[in-house]
Design a protein around this motif. Structure first.
Motif, PDB file in Angstrom:
ATOM      1  N   VAL A  40       1.002  -1.339  -0.207  1.00 16.07           N
ATOM      2  CA  VAL A  40      -0.350   0.301   0.043  1.00 16.07           C
ATOM      3  C   VAL A  40       1.218   1.221  -0.157  1.00 16.07           C
ATOM      4  CG1 VAL A  40      -1.710   1.146   1.030  1.00 16.07           C
ATOM      5  CG2 VAL A  40      -1.602  -0.973   1.736  1.00 16.07           C
ATOM      6  N   ASP A  41       0.825   1.506  -0.829  1.00 15.65           N
ATOM      7  CA  ASP A  41       0.805   3.435  -0.972  1.00 15.65           C
ATOM      8  C   ASP A  41       0.704   4.412  -0.557  1.00 15.65           C
ATOM      9  OD1 ASP A  41       3.020   5.893  -2.565  1.00 15.65           O
ATOM     10  OD2 ASP A  41       3.136   4.717  -3.537  1.00 15.65           O
ATOM     11  N   LEU A  42       1.381   4.302   0.353  1.00 18.61           N
ATOM     12  CA  LEU A  42       0.574   5.216   1.865  1.00 18.61           C
ATOM     13  C   LEU A  42       0.207   7.076   1.156  1.00 18.61           C
ATOM     14  CD1 LEU A  42       2.235   4.082   5.044  1.00 18.61           C
ATOM     15  CD2 LEU A  42      -0.115   3.684   4.138  1.00 18.61           C
ATOM     16  N   ALA A  43       1.410   7.389   0.450  1.00 14.10           N
ATOM     17  CA  ALA A  43       1.057   8.888  -0.283  1.00 14.10           C
ATOM     18  C   ALA A  43       0.161   9.086  -1.020  1.00 14.10           C
ATOM     19  CB  ALA A  43       2.782   9.184  -1.129  1.00 14.10           C
ATOM     20  N   ALA A  44      -0.181   7.847  -1.637  1.00 13.08           N
ATOM     21  CA  ALA A  44      -1.367   7.414  -3.300  1.00 13.08           C
ATOM     22  C   ALA A  44      -2.234   7.889  -2.450  1.00 13.08           C
ATOM     23  CB  ALA A  44      -1.158   6.719  -3.674  1.00 13.08           C
ATOM     24  N   PHE A  45      -2.420   6.738  -1.182  1.00 11.91           N
ATOM     25  CA  PHE A  45      -3.900   6.201   0.043  1.00 11.91           C
ATOM     26  C   PHE A  45      -4.357   7.959   0.782  1.00 11.91           C
ATOM     27  CE2 PHE A  45      -5.703   5.555   3.786  1.00 11.91           C
ATOM     28  CZ  PHE A  45      -6.611   4.485   3.639  1.00 11.91           C
ATOM     29  N   ASP A  46      -3.216   8.611   0.980  1.00 18.14           N
ATOM     30  CA  ASP A  46      -3.665   9.368   1.804  1.00 18.14           C
ATOM     31  C   ASP A  46      -3.953  10.816   0.346  1.00 18.14           C
ATOM     32  OD1 ASP A  46      -2.902   7.932   4.357  1.00 18.14           O
ATOM     33  OD2 ASP A  46      -1.394   9.227   4.532  1.00 18.14           O
ATOM     34  N   ALA A  47      -3.732  10.377  -0.670  1.00 14.01           N
ATOM     35  CA  ALA A  47      -4.063  11.872  -1.532  1.00 14.01           C
ATOM     36  C   ALA A  47      -5.509  11.786  -1.698  1.00 14.01           C
ATOM     37  CB  ALA A  47      -2.555  11.607  -3.178  1.00 14.01           C
ATOM     38  N   ASN A  48      -5.924   9.964  -1.719  1.00 13.89           N
ATOM     39  CA  ASN A  48      -7.050   9.404  -2.783  1.00 13.89           C
ATOM     40  C   ASN A  48      -8.353  10.272  -1.553  1.00 13.89           C
ATOM     41  OD1 ASN A  48      -5.622   8.486  -4.868  1.00 13.89           O
ATOM     42  ND2 ASN A  48      -5.705   6.849  -4.149  1.00 13.89           N
TER      43      ASN A  48
ATOM     44  N   PRO B 229      -2.922   5.029  -8.064  1.00 17.43           N
ATOM     45  CA  PRO B 229      -3.488   3.754  -8.041  1.00 17.43           C
ATOM     46  C   PRO B 229      -2.150   3.368  -6.394  1.00 17.43           C
ATOM     47  CG  PRO B 229      -2.460   4.123 -10.383  1.00 17.43           C
ATOM     48  CD  PRO B 229      -2.711   5.445  -9.461  1.00 17.43           C
ATOM     49  N   ALA B 230      -2.544   2.725  -5.634  1.00 21.40           N
ATOM     50  CA  ALA B 230      -1.940   3.216  -4.058  1.00 21.40           C
ATOM     51  C   ALA B 230      -2.003   2.090  -3.650  1.00 21.40           C
ATOM     52  CB  ALA B 230      -3.489   3.669  -3.126  1.00 21.40           C
ATOM     53  N   LEU B 231      -2.253   0.682  -3.929  1.00 19.82           N
ATOM     54  CA  LEU B 231      -2.604  -1.011  -3.861  1.00 19.82           C
ATOM     55  C   LEU B 231      -2.333  -1.796  -5.022  1.00 19.82           C
ATOM     56  CD1 LEU B 231      -2.604  -3.001  -1.858  1.00 19.82           C
ATOM     57  CD2 LEU B 231      -5.199  -2.656  -2.458  1.00 19.82           C
ATOM     58  N   ALA B 232      -1.084  -2.555  -5.092  1.00 16.40           N
ATOM     59  CA  ALA B 232      -0.486  -3.377  -6.315  1.00 16.40           C
ATOM     60  C   ALA B 232       0.125  -4.374  -5.712  1.00 16.40           C
ATOM     61  CB  ALA B 232       0.072  -2.105  -7.139  1.00 16.40           C
ATOM     62  N   TYR B 233       0.575  -5.301  -6.064  1.00 19.30           N
ATOM     63  CA  TYR B 233       1.208  -6.622  -5.665  1.00 19.30           C
ATOM     64  C   TYR B 233       2.196  -7.107  -6.926  1.00 19.30           C
ATOM     65  CZ  TYR B 233      -2.505  -9.195  -8.498  1.00 19.30           C
ATOM     66  OH  TYR B 233      -2.768  -9.610  -9.897  1.00 19.30           O
ATOM     67  N   ALA B 234       3.265  -8.181  -6.126  1.00 17.27           N
ATOM     68  CA  ALA B 234       4.150  -8.206  -7.189  1.00 17.27           C
ATOM     69  C   ALA B 234       3.909 -10.165  -7.451  1.00 17.27           C
ATOM     70  CB  ALA B 234       5.472  -7.949  -6.861  1.00 17.27           C
TER      71      ALA B 234
ATOM     72  N   MET C 187       1.200  -6.232 -10.632  1.00 23.31           N
ATOM     73  CA  MET C 187       0.015  -5.851 -10.691  1.00 23.31           C
ATOM     74  C   MET C 187      -0.472  -5.159  -9.916  1.00 23.31           C
ATOM     75  SD  MET C 187       0.568  -8.688 -12.965  1.00 23.31           S
ATOM     76  CE  MET C 187      -0.757  -9.493 -13.398  1.00 23.31           C
ATOM     77  N   ARG C 188      -1.696  -4.612 -11.234  1.00 29.73           N
ATOM     78  CA  ARG C 188      -2.892  -4.196 -10.537  1.00 29.73           C
ATOM     79  C   ARG C 188      -4.317  -5.349 -10.588  1.00 29.73           C
ATOM     80  NH1 ARG C 188      -3.906   1.477 -12.349  1.00 29.73           N
ATOM     81  NH2 ARG C 188      -4.832   1.683 -11.355  1.00 29.73           N
TER      82      ARG C 188
ATOM     83  N   LEU D 146     -10.344   5.365  -2.432  1.00 29.89           N
ATOM     84  CA  LEU D 146      -9.098   4.803  -1.420  1.00 29.89           C
ATOM     85  C   LEU D 146      -8.223   4.637  -1.976  1.00 29.89           C
ATOM     86  CD1 LEU D 146     -10.710   4.855   1.859  1.00 29.89           C
ATOM     87  CD2 LEU D 146      -9.707   7.371   0.565  1.00 29.89           C
ATOM     88  N   VAL D 147      -8.531   2.936  -3.168  1.00 28.64           N
ATOM     89  CA  VAL D 147      -7.124   2.131  -3.640  1.00 28.64           C
ATOM     90  C   VAL D 147      -6.878   2.276  -4.357  1.00 28.64           C
ATOM     91  CG1 VAL D 147      -6.977  -0.553  -4.067  1.00 28.64           C
ATOM     92  CG2 VAL D 147      -7.280   0.080  -1.251  1.00 28.64           C
ATOM     93  N   GLY D 148      -7.898   3.181  -5.537  1.00 35.07           N
ATOM     94  CA  GLY D 148      -7.154   3.418  -7.001  1.00 35.07           C
ATOM     95  C   GLY D 148      -7.028   2.350  -7.956  1.00 35.07           C
ATOM     96  N   ALA D 149      -7.975   1.324  -7.689  1.00 36.27           N
ATOM     97  CA  ALA D 149      -7.781   0.220  -8.870  1.00 36.27           C
ATOM     98  C   ALA D 149      -8.291   0.146 -10.119  1.00 36.27           C
ATOM     99  CB  ALA D 149      -8.941  -1.175  -8.614  1.00 36.27           C
ATOM    100  N   THR D 150      -8.591  -0.759 -10.429  1.00 34.91           N
ATOM    101  CA  THR D 150      -7.463  -0.856 -12.191  1.00 34.91           C
ATOM    102  C   THR D 150      -9.609  -0.092 -13.151  1.00 34.91           C
ATOM    103  OG1 THR D 150      -8.549  -3.065 -12.977  1.00 34.91           O
ATOM    104  CG2 THR D 150      -6.297  -1.869 -12.929  1.00 34.91           C
ATOM    105  N   LEU D 151     -10.453  -0.800 -11.929  1.00 32.85           N
ATOM    106  CA  LEU D 151     -11.964  -0.138 -12.997  1.00 32.85           C
ATOM    107  C   LEU D 151     -12.109   1.324 -12.826  1.00 32.85           C
ATOM    108  CD1 LEU D 151     -14.263  -2.710 -11.220  1.00 32.85           C
ATOM    109  CD2 LEU D 151     -13.435  -1.874 -13.734  1.00 32.85           C
ATOM    110  N   PHE D 152     -11.203   1.554 -11.712  1.00 33.83           N
ATOM    111  CA  PHE D 152     -11.552   3.416 -11.361  1.00 33.83           C
ATOM    112  C   PHE D 152     -10.521   3.894 -12.196  1.00 33.83           C
ATOM    113  CE2 PHE D 152     -13.718   2.425  -7.527  1.00 33.83           C
ATOM    114  CZ  PHE D 152     -14.982   3.029  -7.518  1.00 33.83           C
ATOM    115  N   ASP D 153      -9.586   3.511 -13.150  1.00 30.75           N
ATOM    116  CA  ASP D 153      -9.133   4.345 -14.411  1.00 30.75           C
ATOM    117  C   ASP D 153      -9.842   4.936 -15.163  1.00 30.75           C
ATOM    118  OD1 ASP D 153      -6.575   3.728 -12.937  1.00 30.75           O
ATOM    119  OD2 ASP D 153      -5.992   2.085 -14.336  1.00 30.75           O
ATOM    120  N   GLY D 154     -11.420   3.832 -15.885  1.00 29.40           N
ATOM    121  CA  GLY D 154     -12.229   4.194 -16.360  1.00 29.40           C
ATOM    122  C   GLY D 154     -13.308   5.421 -15.794  1.00 29.40           C
TER     123      GLY D 154
END
Length: 403
Positions: free
Chosen positions: A33-41, A293-298, A365-366, A277-285
């Protein structure tokens, strides 16, 4: 055949270097979880709400630490849980003393636990959309059960023509007359205190309107505008009918994708949101919001079947909803795509591109829907800049499974 690439987010691509550096000592799969992105969201969500209180939808996070981080903001005034057992757990752990359960509860053990716990009864509101729900409560708890806080759910779907239903299929209560009738039945039923009304406009909040398919997007925006106007009038009338029967503590509406139109409705006192708050891919549209994008996995590369393919371990973390490419996870790299023959697989996920990563490397991945990643990992690594500052359990990591 190579599946159409998802829209690539440059901000996610730019963050990969930091995420790699922060998690260099961890073996994938690893979720951050990218905290800067989470807080900005979160800041953006509160700005869009423009002073209207936010009730945080816990299903969009499914992680206590993230829920508590959002609750630390005074504008976030309560929680919307998705099951009664979850609500009881959150109250028992001291996370919140104001939890609305968004879906009707038929879990007999959970209902008995609620009725037996005075603290929980004061904190938890359960959902009602029919007299049958009242009858079920009496059947499970007895007709003389302790008083429970209940919320009446109004159907927010748009029905422009007979037989046409645009939106989620939830409550059977659609009109103001039906809402008033059910409100009278609730008020007359011993053991039930009517404290709220909820209406979730999923056809506005949950449907992207900027997918790149211009004709489709134009139709969606037309539908959402018409639906918002119709719902404002109908919800207002329904709330007046319910208020004639009971003093309401709240009227809840919306979702992350409908904050603006929900906020404009004078009958609504609070907005439900969480996915933004998470910014998953469905919200890209969406045109109305652009969460980071605040949450990702490798995932690790475990095979190289050919010069253009890298095969990742696992990765079949497909989002719920109608089966479509939009529900698949997406590589962050703009030169990689899932294959059309395998997609995201249970035990392996091939990705193809001109220069795929080598064996042992990782691919970020997102996922498509906000909270569902938490069902696949036991912990989130919270990243600040290029450091992991905390590792926190997801619901699954705490041994909880609610959906």
């Amino acid at each position: 055949m190579i599946r159409r690439r998802a829209r690539v987010r440059p901000d996610a691509v730019a963050a990969v270097t930091r995420w790699d550096r922060a998690t260099a000592d961890l073996d994938p799969p690893v979720a951050v979880v990218d905290l800067a992105a989470f807080d900005a969201n979160l800041d953006d969500l509160l700005a869009r709400a423009d002073g209207r209180p936010i009730r945080l939808a816990t299903k969009s996070l499914r992680c206590r630490a993230l829920i508590e981080r959002a609750l630390a903001r005074r504008e976030v005034t309560g929680l919307m849980a998705y099951t009664l057992p979850e609500a009881l757990w959150l109250v028992g752990e001291g996370v919140s003393d104001d939890v609305l359960v968004a879906y009707p509860a038929v879990d007999r053990a959970a209902l008995r636990a609620l009725a037996a716990d005075g603290r929980a009864r004061a904190a938890v509101t359960i959902m009602i959309d029919s007299v049958a729900h009242l009858d079920l409560l009496d059947a499970v708890l007895g007709p003389d059960h302790p008083e429970l806080r209940v919320c009446l759910e109004l159907d927010a779907a748009w029905r422009p023509l007979p037989g046409v239903h645009v939106g989620a299929r939830r409550s059977p209560v659609h009109t103001a007359r039906e809402a008033g009738r059910l409100a009278r039945a609730i008020v007359a039923r011993p053991g039930c205190q009517l404290v709220g009304v909820m209406a979730y406009e999923g056809q506005i909040a949950g449907v992207p309107d900027a997918t790149g398919a211009r004709a489709r997007d134009a139709v969606v925006r037309w539908m959402q505008g018409r639906s918002a106007r119709e719902l404002e009038a109908r919800r207002g009338a329904a709330v007046r009918a319910v208020r004639a029967e009971a003093d309401l503590a709240f009227v809840n509406g919306g979702g992350s994708g409908s904050v603006e139109s929900t906020r404009a409705d004078p009958s609504v006192t609070e907005i439900a949101a969480g996915s933004a708050l998470v910014g998953a891919t469905l919200f890209d549209g969406y045109t109305r919001l652009h969460p980071r994008p605040a949450l990702a996995y490798a995932l690790p590369v475990v095979r190289r079947p050919d010069a253009r393919t890298a095969t990742l371990a696992g990765g079949g973390w497909v989002a719920s909803g109608p089966a479509a490419a939009s529900r698949l996870p997406s590589p962050v790299r703009d030169d990689l795509a899932l294959t059309g023959t395998e997609g995201a697989g249970e035990v392996q996920t091939p990705v193809r591109g001109s220069c795929p990563p080598a064996l042992g490397e990782r691919v970020w991945m997102r996922h498509a829907k906000a909270g569902e990643l938490a069902e696949h990992v036991t912990a989130y690594h919270l990243v600040d800049g290029d450091r992991v500052v905390a590792t926190v359990p997801t619901y699954r990591g705490e041994g909880k499974a609610y959906g």
